[in-house]
Scaffold this motif. Sequence first.
Motif, short mmCIF file in Angstrom:
data_model
loop_
_atom_site.label_atom_id
_atom_site.label_comp_id
_atom_site.label_asym_id
_atom_site.label_seq_id
_atom_site.Cartn_x
_atom_site.Cartn_y
_atom_site.Cartn_z
N THR A 63 -4.29 14.84 -2.71
CA THR A 63 -3.42 13.87 -2.09
C THR A 63 -2.35 13.48 -2.99
OG1 THR A 63 -4.97 12.36 -3.14
CG2 THR A 63 -5.35 12.84 -0.74
N ASP A 109 0.93 10.65 -3.76
CA ASP A 109 1.60 9.36 -3.14
C ASP A 109 2.92 9.85 -2.63
OD1 ASP A 109 -0.21 8.00 -4.79
OD2 ASP A 109 1.29 7.32 -6.34
N TYR A 110 3.34 9.39 -1.48
CA TYR A 110 4.52 9.92 -0.70
C TYR A 110 4.89 8.77 0.19
CZ TYR A 110 7.32 13.61 1.27
OH TYR A 110 8.20 14.30 1.68
N VAL A 111 5.95 7.85 -0.12
CA VAL A 111 6.60 6.92 0.49
C VAL A 111 7.49 7.47 1.45
CG1 VAL A 111 7.46 4.43 0.46
CG2 VAL A 111 5.92 5.27 -1.47
N LYS A 112 7.50 7.13 2.84
CA LYS A 112 8.52 7.50 3.76
C LYS A 112 9.39 6.35 4.37
CE LYS A 112 5.45 11.37 5.28
NZ LYS A 112 4.75 12.11 6.50
N ASP A 151 7.03 17.24 3.25
CA ASP A 151 5.70 17.09 3.77
C ASP A 151 5.62 18.59 4.80
OD1 ASP A 151 3.43 16.58 5.43
OD2 ASP A 151 3.72 14.51 5.98
N GLU A 205 0.90 -1.06 -0.13
CA GLU A 205 0.02 0.02 -0.03
C GLU A 205 0.82 1.35 -0.01
OE1 GLU A 205 -3.85 2.20 2.57
OE2 GLU A 205 -2.88 0.16 3.35
N THR A 206 0.46 2.26 -0.83
CA THR A 206 1.37 3.45 -1.09
C THR A 206 0.69 4.45 0.04
OG1 THR A 206 2.01 3.10 -3.30
CG2 THR A 206 2.11 5.39 -2.71
N ARG A 207 1.68 5.01 0.74
CA ARG A 207 1.25 6.04 1.73
C ARG A 207 0.74 7.37 1.01
NH1 ARG A 207 2.73 7.53 7.11
NH2 ARG A 207 4.49 6.13 7.05
N GLN A 208 -0.40 7.97 1.61
CA GLN A 208 -0.75 9.35 0.92
C GLN A 208 -0.14 10.53 1.85
OE1 GLN A 208 -2.49 9.24 -2.43
NE2 GLN A 208 -1.29 7.46 -2.15
N ASP A 234 8.47 2.51 5.66
CA ASP A 234 7.38 2.15 4.86
C ASP A 234 7.42 0.64 4.24
OD1 ASP A 234 5.94 4.25 5.99
OD2 ASP A 234 5.56 4.82 3.91
N LYS A 270 10.72 12.17 1.99
CA LYS A 270 10.49 10.95 1.23
C LYS A 270 11.72 9.83 1.48
CE LYS A 270 12.67 14.64 -1.31
NZ LYS A 270 12.18 15.63 -0.39
#
Length: 747
Positions: free
Chosen positions: A245, A247-250, A685, A224-227, A253, A641
């Motif tokens: 919104t 997509d923003y993977v940290k 962010d 699942e991709t973080r938002q 994750d 990111k």
Amino acid sequence: MKKLTLLSFGLWLMGQSLLAQGTVESYNRAFSLQDKFKDKVFYANVTPQWIGSSSLFWYVQNAPQGKTYILIDAQKKTHTHLFDHNKLALELTLATDKPVDALKLPLQSLKVTEALDSLYFVYNSYNWTYAIKQNSLKKGDKVVAVKEEYWGKVDTEREGKPVISPDKKLSAFVKDNNLYVKDLKTGIEKALSTSGTKEDYYSAYPYWSPDSKKVAVMRIHGAETRQLYLIESSPADQFQPKLQTRDYVKPGDVLPARTPVIFDIASGDRKVASNDLFKSQMDLKGFEWLPDSKSVLFEYNQRGHQVYRVLEMSAETGEIKTLVEETAKTFVNYTRYFRQTVNNGKEMIWMSERDNWNHLYLYDRLTGTVKNQITKGAWYVRDVLNVDEKKREIIFSANGMKANEDPYLVRYYRIRFDGTGLTCLTPEEGMHQAWFSDDKKYLVDVYSMVNKAPVTVLRSAADGKIIMPLEKADISELLKAGWIAPEPFVAKGRDGKTDIWGIIYRPTNFDATKKYPVIEYIYAGPGSQYTPKTFISYNRNMSALAELGFILIQLDGMGTSFRSKAFEEICYKNLKDAGFPDRILWAKAAAAKYPYMDIERMGIFGASAGGQEAMGAVLFHPEHYKAAYSSCGCHDNRMDKIWWNEQWMSYPVDSSYIASSNVENAHLLTRPLMLVVGEMDDNVDPSTTYKVCNELIKANKDFELVVLPGVPHTMGGDYGEHKRFDFFVKNLMGVTPPSWDKVVIKK
């Protein structure tokens, strides 16, 4: 006593009034400086455009009387106009009913045919075609603006176009999470897999073998991709706010896991790779089929970046073997990347920092061993521009090869695969940028330094000899306008040995008998080098701010790139270091040489990673930095990111993230701080800044916050720039900034 006190107060008020008046004048100078320096440099900004595969190229000559399109024939050594400027200007005037100046032709995206008979360009939002010999101008379609896709959008590889086989008989594509092939003659489809599901599916990017008999594809276990959630408070098309919104993977994750699979089309047989050599994936990418269709190459980047492998998978047995393995106790800098198979797949050129410097290696692909190191020494390969398999030669750029000069200056070189025949193609001191002809016989070289105006020459790409001079920049008008060149300055770093390079900017009314507060512009994120090395007449980060009565500095401390690996890996799990031990020593050395630099009144500013570092400066080094302006800062690496932060802070997320966090250390603040954030920042962010604010409020700390509605990632824009000016004037000069309605802003 009372009278004396009143007198003192009166004198103080008078002094403040005089200071304020001076400040108004300096603000007006600062805001008009860009216009003052605009269009004062001639015969510069040369950007050559080679025409097809010929020896011809064109560029725009920026002369005092206007701009001229110049055509050069490198073989004949001729210099002419590309077309008749007066004729084209007249045709554009007649076609648009608007006067067009022949020396200010507004041609955008200009393309020239190899026969030199036609021009294609954009003007006034339309496409145009101009037949040169016929003097015929034709208006085309209106240019449709292409909406830029969000840079961070995650490609799940669920959708893609069918891929045609090399023999043009079949196409491969994904349907219902499975891989299919289609006979292009009969239209009959055949499922190669049936086990794909929504959670475990086949990538929509299949790779055909050269003989069209096999397909390699990744099977993906999705994640699942973080938002990232952004509130647009003041949208232009409605009164109420909007939720957006991204997509923003940290860091930390869960990521997708890939498994290579090779299908045999005729038999339906498939080979599934064992994941023993690519567990804990940050990325698994490829494929590259070898010419014999017997195997594929792909690459594995381990989570945490301490292992990077080039792997080969047999299409016949499914077995995996390692061709290249890079390991490090800190990080493998996978962004310093080059790989190319040569000699019909029997050899491979690979880039690596394994000996502490970035260099090229020649591999035997069959045995997975190094045949020889191609480049070697205490210098840094930057980019590979061309690999000539026939001549077994490489054209590349590098820095740091020449002693006793700025080690960041880039030059261009030739070398043979066996490491012999190293030839410098651009020997003059300076930062070089080269454009090579298609056949690699010629190059156009533009070189300059921050304090030396650009020179443009045409060279032979065989030995670097100058074939003909093209342009030499004229900065006489810029000097008349008061421009002062920034000064390159070098001092020893924390180890007492390593040279740290930077620049010093002074105001145009500089007076060496006065004392000037000092402000440092910082961006120290690893992965690159940031101090300018080429000539620029107006530095948007530094020139105007210096005009208020400051000395501005910028430098590259340890933790940044293009020196040794050891130089850069200071940042490992330690981004709060940001080169500050080197920066402080550098500033002290500069102040020792130039007593007018008052580093007791030292400020700092930056954006993004620089925003994190600027705030970190006053948290961790308040004895040196007395005020900080921080815009869109990555204040906690857990919030930013994944690809940038895990590269330097590693994985899993541990206590090192906390130690480097401005959020966790906000309570240490003892100096003036201005935080700036764009509410629509989808690079860093915005909640990172708000978290810092929350901790500062909890700790009862005084600070300033500027939120910019509708603004993305930014240093602050025009409004933020004015706020930055006021912030430093107030906190480093001790002067109340002038009222905004008294300042004339020119942009």
